[in-house]
Scaffold this active site. Structure first.
Site, PDB file in Angstrom:
ATOM      1  N   ASP A 110       3.101   5.907  -2.043  1.00 36.38           N
ATOM      2  CA  ASP A 110       2.521   6.445  -0.725  1.00 36.38           C
ATOM      3  C   ASP A 110       2.707   7.790  -0.677  1.00 36.38           C
ATOM      4  OD1 ASP A 110       1.467   4.516   1.742  1.00 36.38           O
ATOM      5  OD2 ASP A 110       1.548   6.746   2.029  1.00 36.38           O
ATOM      6  N   ASN A 159     -15.400  -4.072   4.855  1.00 38.03           N
ATOM      7  CA  ASN A 159     -16.849  -4.722   5.424  1.00 38.03           C
ATOM      8  C   ASN A 159     -17.818  -3.311   5.875  1.00 38.03           C
ATOM      9  OD1 ASN A 159     -16.476  -4.152   8.547  1.00 38.03           O
ATOM     10  ND2 ASN A 159     -14.536  -4.523   7.989  1.00 38.03           N
ATOM     11  N   TYR A 168     -16.679   6.883   5.995  1.00 39.16           N
ATOM     12  CA  TYR A 168     -15.413   5.988   5.427  1.00 39.16           C
ATOM     13  C   TYR A 168     -15.962   4.772   4.323  1.00 39.16           C
ATOM     14  CZ  TYR A 168     -12.186   1.931   5.613  1.00 39.16           C
ATOM     15  OH  TYR A 168     -11.708   0.927   5.318  1.00 39.16           O
ATOM     16  N   ARG A 183     -15.183  -9.728  17.699  1.00 38.22           N
ATOM     17  CA  ARG A 183     -15.836  -9.546  16.083  1.00 38.22           C
ATOM     18  C   ARG A 183     -14.777  -9.736  15.154  1.00 38.22           C
ATOM     19  NH1 ARG A 183     -14.672  -5.035  13.430  1.00 38.22           N
ATOM     20  NH2 ARG A 183     -16.015  -4.595  11.669  1.00 38.22           N
TER      21      ARG A 183
HETATM   22  P1  NAI Z   1      -3.344   2.303   6.534  1.00 35.08           P
HETATM   23  O1  NAI Z   1      -4.082   3.763   7.177  1.00 35.08           O
HETATM   24  O2  NAI Z   1      -2.321   1.802   7.601  1.00 35.08           O
HETATM   25  O3  NAI Z   1      -2.651   2.593   5.105  1.00 35.08           O
HETATM   26  C1  NAI Z   1      -3.185   3.467   4.136  1.00 35.08           C
HETATM   27  C2  NAI Z   1      -2.141   4.063   3.576  1.00 35.08           C
HETATM   28  O4  NAI Z   1      -2.550   5.181   2.373  1.00 35.08           O
HETATM   29  C3  NAI Z   1      -1.241   4.936   4.555  1.00 35.08           C
HETATM   30  O5  NAI Z   1       0.052   4.635   4.446  1.00 35.08           O
HETATM   31  C4  NAI Z   1      -1.302   6.373   4.156  1.00 35.08           C
HETATM   32  O6  NAI Z   1      -0.064   7.122   4.067  1.00 35.08           O
HETATM   33  C5  NAI Z   1      -1.627   6.395   2.701  1.00 35.08           C
HETATM   34  N1  NAI Z   1      -2.738   7.308   2.162  1.00 35.08           N
HETATM   35  C6  NAI Z   1      -3.377   7.722   2.676  1.00 35.08           C
HETATM   36  N2  NAI Z   1      -4.095   9.014   2.091  1.00 35.08           N
HETATM   37  C7  NAI Z   1      -3.237   8.983   0.749  1.00 35.08           C
HETATM   38  C8  NAI Z   1      -3.236   9.772  -0.271  1.00 35.08           C
HETATM   39  N3  NAI Z   1      -4.104  10.921  -0.295  1.00 35.08           N
HETATM   40  N4  NAI Z   1      -2.355   9.663  -1.207  1.00 35.08           N
HETATM   41  C9  NAI Z   1      -1.423   8.522  -1.139  1.00 35.08           C
HETATM   42  N5  NAI Z   1      -1.293   7.491   0.059  1.00 35.08           N
HETATM   43  C10 NAI Z   1      -2.332   7.915   0.848  1.00 35.08           C
HETATM   44  O7  NAI Z   1      -4.452   1.117   6.209  1.00 35.08           O
HETATM   45  P2  NAI Z   1      -4.421  -0.161   6.060  1.00 35.08           P
HETATM   46  O8  NAI Z   1      -4.797  -0.985   7.348  1.00 35.08           O
HETATM   47  O9  NAI Z   1      -3.180  -0.698   5.588  1.00 35.08           O
HETATM   48  O10 NAI Z   1      -5.450  -0.564   5.008  1.00 35.08           O
HETATM   49  C11 NAI Z   1      -5.193  -0.366   3.560  1.00 35.08           C
HETATM   50  C12 NAI Z   1      -6.448  -0.356   2.793  1.00 35.08           C
HETATM   51  O11 NAI Z   1      -7.078  -1.370   3.164  1.00 35.08           O
HETATM   52  C13 NAI Z   1      -7.131   1.005   3.010  1.00 35.08           C
HETATM   53  O12 NAI Z   1      -7.833   1.544   1.887  1.00 35.08           O
HETATM   54  C14 NAI Z   1      -8.244   0.395   3.958  1.00 35.08           C
HETATM   55  O13 NAI Z   1      -9.428   1.371   3.801  1.00 35.08           O
HETATM   56  C15 NAI Z   1      -8.378  -0.844   3.327  1.00 35.08           C
HETATM   57  N6  NAI Z   1      -9.068  -1.862   4.302  1.00 35.08           N
HETATM   58  C16 NAI Z   1      -8.168  -2.466   5.377  1.00 35.08           C
HETATM   59  C17 NAI Z   1      -8.646  -3.327   6.237  1.00 35.08           C
HETATM   60  C18 NAI Z   1      -7.645  -3.946   7.275  1.00 35.08           C
HETATM   61  O14 NAI Z   1      -8.129  -4.503   8.238  1.00 35.08           O
HETATM   62  N7  NAI Z   1      -6.516  -3.413   7.107  1.00 35.08           N
HETATM   63  C19 NAI Z   1     -10.152  -3.661   6.301  1.00 35.08           C
HETATM   64  C20 NAI Z   1     -10.749  -2.934   5.432  1.00 35.08           C
HETATM   65  C21 NAI Z   1     -10.263  -2.307   4.193  1.00 35.08           C
HETATM   66  C1  15L Z   2     -11.498  -1.241   8.184  1.00 35.93           C
HETATM   67  O1  15L Z   2     -12.010  -1.094   6.972  1.00 35.93           O
HETATM   68  C2  15L Z   2     -10.152  -0.610   8.665  1.00 35.93           C
HETATM   69  O2  15L Z   2      -9.536  -0.223   7.460  1.00 35.93           O
HETATM   70  C3  15L Z   2      -9.358  -1.420   9.521  1.00 35.93           C
HETATM   71  O3  15L Z   2      -8.419  -0.698  10.119  1.00 35.93           O
HETATM   72  C4  15L Z   2     -10.118  -2.298  10.515  1.00 35.93           C
HETATM   73  O4  15L Z   2     -10.657  -1.382  11.422  1.00 35.93           O
HETATM   74  C5  15L Z   2     -11.160  -2.987   9.740  1.00 35.93           C
HETATM   75  O5  15L Z   2     -12.111  -2.080   8.957  1.00 35.93           O
HETATM   76  C6  15L Z   2     -12.162  -3.778  10.844  1.00 35.93           C
HETATM   77  O6  15L Z   2     -13.614  -3.485  10.726  1.00 35.93           O
HETATM   78  O7  15L Z   2     -11.706  -4.380  11.811  1.00 35.93           O
END
Ligand code: NAI
Ligand code: 15L
Length: 274
Positions: free
Chosen positions: A35, A110, A143, A181
């Protein structure tokens, strides 16, 4: 491909990364963590930015697969999204190709299809009423666009270099759904681990796109391509429905959460950083 054992988990300090660090070792994986921020409780984690190609090459060396969660997870300026999600993901794939890594599991979203009208019909929807995985991509944000790019990048690295990917269009993966949602899109953390395990271990995936949700009664999209990998979801958001509906009510007609799959991301997307 033999079952992967050593997996690089990028984005290990994030919400989903933290959940998967806890859940995936039970499936037999040894995780290497990366990270841009320090990973709490894991001093051995690699602290590196996706902009750092040398660090990425070293990070993927010797792993069987990558679970790529790192990146900007909400809306941001195009410049920021370009660096972290578009260039960063290309750097990751190039490092994986150079080091002969067989498979990436890519955290798509999504929001690649956020401007898809939410399906209507009697709950639960019939299979032919669910949004198919090959529906037209209609990103709702920069995004979402960057995740569409990630899916195309994955297809390219499969067609040109034979590097396999499962692109998981994650719905909402949090310990509990927090909106009406999300009752339709929720992926429980335990089902998330089941799905990532299926995506890491299924044979012959080429580039496969799957929807990432639990077996929700209010499901909007089709899980068939995920199930074809061996994913068997066990959770259903319905146990949270009465409480959320009592607190929030059904979204009103015209509310983006009632109109589009991407909900409020289509109008007022949450911004990065929070
Ligand atoms: P988050 O924002 O909590 O975690 C993302 C991590 O990526 C952070 O720890 C951040 O420090 C790291 N990061 C960001 N830019 C970086 C870089 N340039 N180099 C290295 N590390 C970097 O997001 P979350 O919720 O954990 O999501 C994880 C992945 O899943 C993301 O790619 C997000 O787009 C995707 N996602 C998550 C959803 C959810 O419901 N949590 C829904 C749809 C997609
Ligand atoms: C995403 O892609 C985001 O990373 C997550 O934080 C949520 O917002 C999720 O979609 C969502 O649609 O609920």
């Amino acid at each position: 491909m033999p079952a992967p054992r050593t997996v690089l988990l990028t984005g290990a300090a994030g919400g989903l990364g933290t959940l998967m660090r806890e859940l995936l070792p039970a499936y037999g994986y040894a995780l290497r963590l990366l990270d841009v921020r320090p990973v709490p409780g894991a001093p051995e984690a690699i602290t590196a930015d996706l902009a750092d190609r040398d660090a990425l090459r070293e990070a993927v060396r010797g792993v069987d697969a990558v679970l790529h969660l790192a990146g900007i997870s909400l809306e941001a300026s195009f410049d920021k999204i370009l660096r972290a999600n578009i260039e960063g993901t290309q750097h990751l794939y190039e490092a994986a190709r150079q080091e002969g890594v067989a498979r990436v599991v890519f955290a798509s979203s999504n929001h690649v299809v956020g401007f898809t009208p939410r399906p209507r019909g009697k709950v639960p929807l019939a299979p032919d009423e669910l949004i198919p995985v090959d529906t037209l991509r209609r990103p709702d944000t920069f995004y979402g666009l960057s995740k569409a790019f990630g899916e195309d990048l994955a297809q390219f690295y499969w067609d040109k270099h034979g590097l396999e990917t499962v692109s998981v269009r994650i719905g909402s993966c949090f310990p509990e759904p927090t909106s009406v949602r999300m009752l339709s899109l929720w992926l429980s953390p335990a089902d998330g681990a089941r799905l990532f395990h299926a995506a890491l271990s299924a044979e012959g995936v080429g580039h496969t796109v799957v929807h990432g949700s639990s077996a929700n009664t209010r499901l909007w999209w089709d899980l068939a391509s995920a199930r074809a990998l061996g994913y068997e979801p066990l959770d259903d958001s319905e146990r949270y429905a009465a409480k959320l509906l009592a607190e929030q009510g059904e979204p009103a007609p015209g509310d983006p959460d009632d109109t589009w799959l991407g909900g409020h991301f289509t109008t007022r997307p949450p911004q990065w950083p929070h």
